[in-house]
Scaffold this motif. Structure first.
Motif, PDB file in Angstrom:
ATOM      1  N   ARG A  24      27.850 101.831  47.044  1.00  0.00           N
ATOM      2  CA  ARG A  24      28.300 100.799  45.758  1.00  0.00           C
ATOM      3  C   ARG A  24      27.056  99.951  47.255  1.00  0.00           C
ATOM      4  NH1 ARG A  24      33.641  99.755  44.293  1.00  0.00           N
ATOM      5  NH2 ARG A  24      33.490  98.018  43.470  1.00  0.00           N
ATOM      6  N   THR A  25      26.514  98.953  46.174  1.00  0.00           N
ATOM      7  CA  THR A  25      25.671  98.318  47.370  1.00  0.00           C
ATOM      8  C   THR A  25      26.512  96.716  46.908  1.00  0.00           C
ATOM      9  OG1 THR A  25      23.665  98.464  46.157  1.00  0.00           O
ATOM     10  CG2 THR A  25      23.408  96.102  46.770  1.00  0.00           C
ATOM     11  N   ILE A  26      26.235  96.018  48.522  1.00  0.00           N
ATOM     12  CA  ILE A  26      27.299  94.828  48.554  1.00  0.00           C
ATOM     13  C   ILE A  26      26.340  93.686  48.415  1.00  0.00           C
ATOM     14  CG2 ILE A  26      29.046  93.845  49.953  1.00  0.00           C
ATOM     15  CD1 ILE A  26      29.489  96.443  48.546  1.00  0.00           C
ATOM     16  N   LEU A  27      26.846  92.377  48.192  1.00  0.00           N
ATOM     17  CA  LEU A  27      26.014  91.076  48.514  1.00  0.00           C
ATOM     18  C   LEU A  27      26.810  90.159  48.895  1.00  0.00           C
ATOM     19  CD1 LEU A  27      23.373  91.050  45.759  1.00  0.00           C
ATOM     20  CD2 LEU A  27      22.871  91.114  48.042  1.00  0.00           C
ATOM     21  N   TYR A  28      26.365  90.162  50.280  1.00  0.00           N
ATOM     22  CA  TYR A  28      27.807  89.283  50.337  1.00  0.00           C
ATOM     23  C   TYR A  28      27.089  87.978  51.247  1.00  0.00           C
ATOM     24  CZ  TYR A  28      31.090  87.938  54.551  1.00  0.00           C
ATOM     25  OH  TYR A  28      32.213  87.457  55.207  1.00  0.00           O
ATOM     26  N   VAL A  29      27.335  86.936  50.911  1.00  0.00           N
ATOM     27  CA  VAL A  29      26.838  84.913  51.511  1.00  0.00           C
ATOM     28  C   VAL A  29      28.082  84.696  52.363  1.00  0.00           C
ATOM     29  CG1 VAL A  29      26.613  83.081  50.686  1.00  0.00           C
ATOM     30  CG2 VAL A  29      25.729  84.576  49.579  1.00  0.00           C
ATOM     31  N   SER A  30      27.773  84.558  53.877  1.00  0.00           N
ATOM     32  CA  SER A  30      28.618  83.918  54.484  1.00  0.00           C
ATOM     33  C   SER A  30      27.841  82.874  55.133  1.00  0.00           C
ATOM     34  CB  SER A  30      29.790  84.716  55.467  1.00  0.00           C
ATOM     35  OG  SER A  30      30.111  84.269  56.382  1.00  0.00           O
ATOM     36  N   HIS A  31      28.920  81.484  55.906  1.00  0.00           N
ATOM     37  CA  HIS A  31      28.450  80.968  57.468  1.00  0.00           C
ATOM     38  C   HIS A  31      28.727  81.578  58.028  1.00  0.00           C
ATOM     39  CE1 HIS A  31      26.008  77.932  54.676  1.00  0.00           C
ATOM     40  NE2 HIS A  31      27.391  78.294  54.055  1.00  0.00           N
ATOM     41  N   ASN A  32      29.335  82.212  58.246  1.00  0.00           N
ATOM     42  CA  ASN A  32      30.117  83.241  59.959  1.00  0.00           C
ATOM     43  C   ASN A  32      29.185  84.423  60.078  1.00  0.00           C
ATOM     44  OD1 ASN A  32      31.301  84.901  61.458  1.00  0.00           O
ATOM     45  ND2 ASN A  32      33.444  84.289  60.511  1.00  0.00           N
ATOM     46  N   MET A  33      28.167  84.066  61.232  1.00  0.00           N
ATOM     47  CA  MET A  33      27.384  84.594  61.893  1.00  0.00           C
ATOM     48  C   MET A  33      27.814  86.255  61.770  1.00  0.00           C
ATOM     49  SD  MET A  33      24.410  83.263  60.540  1.00  0.00           S
ATOM     50  CE  MET A  33      25.642  83.088  59.324  1.00  0.00           C
ATOM     51  N   GLU A  34      29.405  85.944  62.894  1.00  0.00           N
ATOM     52  CA  GLU A  34      29.247  87.636  63.124  1.00  0.00           C
ATOM     53  C   GLU A  34      29.938  88.747  62.261  1.00  0.00           C
ATOM     54  OE1 GLU A  34      33.464  88.733  66.088  1.00  0.00           O
ATOM     55  OE2 GLU A  34      33.074  86.593  65.089  1.00  0.00           O
ATOM     56  N   THR A  35      30.566  88.097  60.953  1.00  0.00           N
ATOM     57  CA  THR A  35      31.333  89.419  60.101  1.00  0.00           C
ATOM     58  C   THR A  35      29.889  89.680  58.802  1.00  0.00           C
ATOM     59  OG1 THR A  35      31.017  87.493  58.083  1.00  0.00           O
ATOM     60  CG2 THR A  35      32.855  87.870  59.460  1.00  0.00           C
ATOM     61  N   VAL A  36      28.876  88.560  59.164  1.00  0.00           N
ATOM     62  CA  VAL A  36      27.497  89.174  58.528  1.00  0.00           C
ATOM     63  C   VAL A  36      26.461  90.447  59.642  1.00  0.00           C
ATOM     64  CG1 VAL A  36      24.701  88.430  58.221  1.00  0.00           C
ATOM     65  CG2 VAL A  36      26.695  87.154  57.810  1.00  0.00           C
ATOM     66  N   HIS A  37      26.828  89.986  61.186  1.00  0.00           N
ATOM     67  CA  HIS A  37      26.239  91.362  61.855  1.00  0.00           C
ATOM     68  C   HIS A  37      27.058  92.724  61.769  1.00  0.00           C
ATOM     69  CE1 HIS A  37      23.418  89.663  64.217  1.00  0.00           C
ATOM     70  NE2 HIS A  37      24.061  88.721  64.442  1.00  0.00           N
ATOM     71  N   ASN A  38      28.716  91.819  61.747  1.00  0.00           N
ATOM     72  CA  ASN A  38      29.514  93.173  61.525  1.00  0.00           C
ATOM     73  C   ASN A  38      29.315  94.062  59.986  1.00  0.00           C
ATOM     74  OD1 ASN A  38      30.489  92.584  64.075  1.00  0.00           O
ATOM     75  ND2 ASN A  38      32.204  91.504  63.345  1.00  0.00           N
ATOM     76  N   LEU A  39      28.998  93.128  58.915  1.00  0.00           N
ATOM     77  CA  LEU A  39      29.354  94.069  57.879  1.00  0.00           C
ATOM     78  C   LEU A  39      27.838  94.534  57.241  1.00  0.00           C
ATOM     79  CD1 LEU A  39      30.469  94.707  54.954  1.00  0.00           C
ATOM     80  CD2 LEU A  39      30.226  92.834  54.131  1.00  0.00           C
ATOM     81  N   CYS A  40      27.010  94.082  57.669  1.00  0.00           N
ATOM     82  CA  CYS A  40      25.469  93.968  56.847  1.00  0.00           C
ATOM     83  C   CYS A  40      24.377  94.925  57.669  1.00  0.00           C
ATOM     84  CB  CYS A  40      24.494  92.808  56.635  1.00  0.00           C
ATOM     85  SG  CYS A  40      25.757  91.606  55.273  1.00  0.00           S
ATOM     86  N   ASP A  41      23.120  95.507  56.689  1.00  0.00           N
ATOM     87  CA  ASP A  41      22.431  96.323  57.773  1.00  0.00           C
ATOM     88  C   ASP A  41      20.682  96.122  57.212  1.00  0.00           C
ATOM     89  OD1 ASP A  41      23.329  99.035  55.690  1.00  0.00           O
ATOM     90  OD2 ASP A  41      22.290  97.346  54.939  1.00  0.00           O
ATOM     91  N   ARG A  42      20.423  94.485  56.397  1.00  0.00           N
ATOM     92  CA  ARG A  42      19.988  93.511  55.936  1.00  0.00           C
ATOM     93  C   ARG A  42      20.187  92.618  55.905  1.00  0.00           C
ATOM     94  NH1 ARG A  42      16.492  94.618  50.371  1.00  0.00           N
ATOM     95  NH2 ARG A  42      15.805  93.115  50.090  1.00  0.00           N
ATOM     96  N   CYS A  43      19.397  91.343  55.573  1.00  0.00           N
ATOM     97  CA  CYS A  43      19.143  90.050  55.405  1.00  0.00           C
ATOM     98  C   CYS A  43      18.444  88.937  54.799  1.00  0.00           C
ATOM     99  CB  CYS A  43      19.995  89.309  56.965  1.00  0.00           C
ATOM    100  SG  CYS A  43      21.541  87.754  56.792  1.00  0.00           S
ATOM    101  N   ILE A  44      19.019  88.319  54.280  1.00  0.00           N
ATOM    102  CA  ILE A  44      17.914  87.067  53.497  1.00  0.00           C
ATOM    103  C   ILE A  44      18.255  86.242  53.666  1.00  0.00           C
ATOM    104  CG2 ILE A  44      16.751  86.830  51.005  1.00  0.00           C
ATOM    105  CD1 ILE A  44      18.057  89.802  50.394  1.00  0.00           C
ATOM    106  N   VAL A  45      17.128  84.971  53.995  1.00  0.00           N
ATOM    107  CA  VAL A  45      17.945  83.794  54.528  1.00  0.00           C
ATOM    108  C   VAL A  45      16.816  82.859  53.376  1.00  0.00           C
ATOM    109  CG1 VAL A  45      16.455  82.041  55.866  1.00  0.00           C
ATOM    110  CG2 VAL A  45      17.369  83.870  56.630  1.00  0.00           C
ATOM    111  N   LEU A  46      17.288  82.119  52.435  1.00  0.00           N
ATOM    112  CA  LEU A  46      16.765  80.868  52.116  1.00  0.00           C
ATOM    113  C   LEU A  46      16.643  79.914  52.296  1.00  0.00           C
ATOM    114  CD1 LEU A  46      18.981  82.245  48.474  1.00  0.00           C
ATOM    115  CD2 LEU A  46      16.751  83.054  48.610  1.00  0.00           C
ATOM    116  N   GLN A  47      15.699  79.113  52.198  1.00  0.00           N
ATOM    117  CA  GLN A  47      15.428  77.500  52.422  1.00  0.00           C
ATOM    118  C   GLN A  47      14.690  76.650  51.631  1.00  0.00           C
ATOM    119  OE1 GLN A  47      12.643  77.382  55.533  1.00  0.00           O
ATOM    120  NE2 GLN A  47      12.873  75.270  56.241  1.00  0.00           N
ATOM    121  N   HIS A  48      15.852  75.856  50.675  1.00  0.00           N
ATOM    122  CA  HIS A  48      15.366  75.030  49.257  1.00  0.00           C
ATOM    123  C   HIS A  48      14.383  75.829  48.540  1.00  0.00           C
ATOM    124  CE1 HIS A  48      15.937  71.583  52.703  1.00  0.00           C
ATOM    125  NE2 HIS A  48      14.594  72.610  53.711  1.00  0.00           N
ATOM    126  N   GLY A  49      15.797  76.437  48.283  1.00  0.00           N
ATOM    127  CA  GLY A  49      15.728  77.061  47.353  1.00  0.00           C
ATOM    128  C   GLY A  49      14.554  78.080  47.477  1.00  0.00           C
TER     129      GLY A  49
END
Length: 409
Positions: free
Chosen positions: A211-236
């Motif tokens: 299954r595919t997971i899309l995960y939004v968080s401001h906690n960078m530790e959980t992003v590090h622990n869970l995700c193998d790829r990351c997308i950064v949005l800035q002003h849309g």
């Protein structure tokens, strides 16, 4: 991977919102307003015709079994993108292709009927995903056990606490059949133990069920622990798409940062900033070669450039704990002045005497007071990290910051 592995494809997607009030005008009123607008009517009459672009020309592909983090400052467009993927709202332009079912947790209680019991809401969510009753029956016990809400499962969810809501909602989303699972910051409501339990479950379903997971968080530790790829949005806009480590560096401005200096020339400002009168360009600890402080004074040299005329602007130096919550702020008034294009610098000396030993993040926020003495923020950047070390005196109470907080009483 083949094209068959792509479960989500987003092509040049944009989303616009109309600012101002939503009027209940008739067709006659709308035509009359249109004539006024053409003749150059007052701006106040045209406020509901102003357009705010929440997302602009976003394109990406996500494959089956990927755990993808989505990060960015408040107002960057993260929640808007997830709402588009969840089909809660439709894009203003562009296309979104989804291969499979989507389950999402965008807000506490989303998808739950408050008058129904926890058990009834499980069946409601399963039927929305197209599952038969027999399929839901087979997973019911696992859902209830994981949610830790066994005692209250036949109670209407309107009587649940926010933590109970999150536990049941996550358990439903994790166990029912969906190809894409979307999590938007809601896990922050639950307790730490359950958060870890949820992260472990998301890793498991991504690896074992594809299954595919899309995960939004401001906690960078959980992003590090869970995700193998990351997308950064800035002003849309899509600012970065790649490894988690590089994404977090871009988000935090670490690539232009040392222990004692930080260059803000290319720093990503938070989306909630409504003004750009001044921009901080540089910060440093002028009298140190590391960020470790053993005394009670911290000198910071800060440089800035005015975009517009600025008078009597102040700066807040805020300290953040490891839970991303501010626990201390020191305010310095009247440090930024000048005309458009002016550059300058100033020094502040922060009092550390009340802060317990530890390592902390800081944020620097430039503000100005309006005629009503309300603060209006002009700029906000992540400041230099600080580590406070003090020798423990034998016989004195040893402070437990994890239990008692970071402020000395």
């Amino acid at each position: 991977m083949t094209n068959n592995d792509v479960v989500l494809k987003i092509e040049n997607v944009g989303k616009d919102y109309i600012l101002g009030t939503v009027t209940g005008e008739t067709l006659k009123d709308a035509l009359r307003q249109r004539r006024k607008n053409k003749k150059g009517a007052d701006d106040e009459l045209q406020v509901h015709n102003k357009v705010f672009t929440a997302l602009d020309d976003v394109s990406l592909e996500i494959r089956r079994g990927e755990c993808v983090g989505l990060i960015g400052s408040n107002g960057a467009g993260k929640s808007t993108l997830l709402k588009l993927i969840s089909r809660i709202t439709s894009p203003s332009r562009g296309r979104i292709y989804i291969d499979g079912k989507v389950s999402s947790m965008l807000e506490v209680g989303t998808g739950f009927h408050p008058e129904l019991t926890g058990r009834e809401n499980i069946y409601l969510n399963g039927s929305i995903l197209g599952m038969r009753r027999q399929e839901i029956d087979a997973k019911l016990d696992s859902i209830i056990e994981f949610s830790e809400c066994q005692e209250f499962i036949d109670t209407p969810v309107k009587r649940y606490s926010s933590g109970m809501y999150v536990k049941l909602a996550f358990s439903v989303a994790a166990h029912l059949d969906s190809d894409i699972m979307i999590m938007d910051e809601v896990l922050a409501v639950g307790d730490i133990k359950f958060q870890h339990k949820c992260l472990d479950k998301m890793r498991e379903i991504a690896k074992t069920e594809g299954r595919t997971i899309l995960y939004v968080s401001h906690n960078m530790e959980t992003v590090h622990n869970l995700c193998d790829r990351c997308i950064v949005l800035q002003h849309g806009k899509l600012a970065f798409d790649g490894s988690v480590e590089e994404a977090v560096k871009k988000y935090n401005g670490v690539d232009v940062k040392t222990e004692t200096t930080s260059d803000y020339a290319g720093y990503m400002r938070p989306g909630w900033l409504q003004r750009d009168d001044v921009r901080l360009t540089w910060a440093e600890y002028p009298d140190k070669d590391n960020n470790v402080f053993t005394d009670d004074k911290m000198r910071i040299l800060i440089k800035y450039k005015n975009i517009k005329e600025v008078q009597k602007a102040g700066i807040r130096v805020e300290f953040m704990s490891d839970t991303d919550h501010p626990f201390a702020t020191q305010v310095f008034d009247n440090v930024v002045n000048g005309m458009p294009g002016d550059e300058g610098e100033f020094e502040v000396v922060v009092d550390l005497s009340k802060i317990q030993p530890g390592t902390y993040q800081t944020f620097y926020t430039v503000y100005v007071l309006n005629p009503y003495d309300d603060g209006v923020d002009l700029d906000c950047v992540r400041g230099l990290d600080v580590t406070i070390e003090r020798e423990h005196i034998q016989g004195e109470l040893k402070w437990r910051a994890n239990s008692w907080g970071s402020i000395k009483l």
